[in-house]
Scaffold this active site. Structure first.
Site, PDB file in Angstrom:
ATOM      1  N   CYS A  75      43.440  -9.272  15.167  1.00  0.00           N
ATOM      2  CA  CYS A  75      42.671  -8.466  16.267  1.00  0.00           C
ATOM      3  C   CYS A  75      43.017  -8.832  17.565  1.00  0.00           C
ATOM      4  O   CYS A  75      43.034 -10.091  18.113  1.00  0.00           O
ATOM      5  CB  CYS A  75      41.025  -8.727  16.084  1.00  0.00           C
ATOM      6  SG  CYS A  75      40.056  -8.297  17.505  1.00  0.00           S
ATOM      7  N   GLY A  76      43.761  -8.010  18.383  1.00  0.00           N
ATOM      8  CA  GLY A  76      44.096  -8.589  19.706  1.00  0.00           C
ATOM      9  C   GLY A  76      43.146  -9.052  20.872  1.00  0.00           C
ATOM     10  O   GLY A  76      43.273 -10.087  21.282  1.00  0.00           O
ATOM     11  N   CYS A 205      40.095  -1.762  21.141  1.00  0.00           N
ATOM     12  CA  CYS A 205      40.992  -2.269  20.040  1.00  0.00           C
ATOM     13  C   CYS A 205      42.105  -2.620  20.759  1.00  0.00           C
ATOM     14  O   CYS A 205      42.909  -1.722  21.373  1.00  0.00           O
ATOM     15  CB  CYS A 205      40.951  -1.398  18.958  1.00  0.00           C
ATOM     16  SG  CYS A 205      41.996  -1.755  17.668  1.00  0.00           S
ATOM     17  N   GLY A 206      42.479  -3.675  20.812  1.00  0.00           N
ATOM     18  CA  GLY A 206      43.602  -4.470  21.150  1.00  0.00           C
ATOM     19  C   GLY A 206      45.038  -4.028  20.627  1.00  0.00           C
ATOM     20  O   GLY A 206      45.806  -3.594  21.221  1.00  0.00           O
ATOM     21  N   THR A 207      44.851  -4.208  19.316  1.00  0.00           N
ATOM     22  CA  THR A 207      46.216  -4.011  18.658  1.00  0.00           C
ATOM     23  C   THR A 207      46.325  -2.248  18.604  1.00  0.00           C
ATOM     24  O   THR A 207      47.378  -1.893  18.571  1.00  0.00           O
ATOM     25  CB  THR A 207      46.206  -4.538  17.062  1.00  0.00           C
ATOM     26  OG1 THR A 207      45.020  -4.132  16.624  1.00  0.00           O
ATOM     27  CG2 THR A 207      46.128  -5.988  17.221  1.00  0.00           C
TER      28      THR A 207
END
Length: 264
Positions: A75-76, A205-207
């Site tokens: 999870c980024g 959402c980072g990724t």
């Protein structure tokens, strides 16, 4: 367990997490515990839960669990929150290396509660395939991400469409995150994400932001290798990457919203 445990509630550009200092390895949570804690209204409420634990090789280890109580892939935004939290408890300096899911991640604590995170190499690029009548693309940026372009992002039915594609078991036996994105300039995007494990649209959402930027550049939809990604919360994530996509960085806000304790 029947004791009071301290926690921090954190936001990474709108992705929210429950974070515990587990450097002494004295916190043990079951999948049911994690699911209850992450349930909104009856629990603390979060997209996921993070344990900061000792590492034999690096400054610390991040253990990440989705809101469904199960271990998650990278999870980024969770990683950026983990770095900021670890820095506040003295587990790392402003430059750090930590481990998550067996991989090394490098990160930097910047000004104004901003964290810069170097991502692992993206892989499994797939261009132009169909799912549920939509043209899709795919890349794994530490988590699997399907990319769908639209010119009507604000009104797109992310929940129902995202759920259908996330559960397309023929294409994605282990599921996928689903990102709907709109190109807003040669160097900027707007993204909305349906997240696997949360089973709903999240505020960021980072990724997914990384996947959106890389795929948009690869397909010639944007021209810059420094991309501003506007997420559902209204925050901005910045994605920087080399031409060969061997060096990819995710930057953005990571803040402690509040701290508290919970009886377990």
């Amino acid at each position: 367990m029947n004791t009071s445990i301290k926690f921090s509630k954190m936001s990474g550009a709108g992705n929210d997490f429950i974070v515990f200092d587990n450097m002494h390895k004295d916190i043990h949570l079951s999948a049911d515990n994690i699911r209850s804690l992450c349930t909104r209204r009856t629990g603390i409420g979060a997209d996921g839960l993070i344990l900061i634990e000792p590492s034999a090789r690096f400054d610390f280890a991040m253990k990440y669990y989705n809101a469904d109580g199960l271990p998650g892939s990278m999870c980024g935004n969770g990683g950026r929150c983990a770095v900021y939290f670890a820095w506040t408890i003295g587990a790392c300096g402003t430059t750090t290396a930590f481990e998550a899911n067996g991989n090394r991640y490098d990160a930097w604590v910047c000004d104004n509660e901003a964290i810069r995170l170097k991502m692992i190499l993206p892989h499994d690029f797939r261009d132009e395939f169909g799912s549920n009548g939509l043209s899709c693309n795919f890349v794994n940026t530490g988590s699997p991400h399907t990319i769908i372009f639209t010119d009507e992002l604000d009104t797109f039915d992310v929940e129902s469409t995202g759920r259908l594609i996330r559960n397309d078991s023929k294409l994605f036996p282990e599921g996928t995150n689903v990102n709907f994105l709109q190109v807003t300039s040669p160097e900027s995007l707007k993204v909305r994400t349906y997240e696997r494990g949360v089973e709903a649209e999240t505020l960021a959402c980072g990724t997914g932001a990384v996947a959106a930027a890389l795929m948009s550049y690869k397909l010639g939809r944007i021209a810059s290798r420094s991309v501003s990604v506007s997420v559902r919360s209204g925050d901005i994530l910045t994605i920087d990457f080399s031409e060969d996509m061997q060096d990819v960085y995710l930057s953005g806000p990571a803040t402690i919203v509040y701290t508290g304790s919970i009886q377990m």
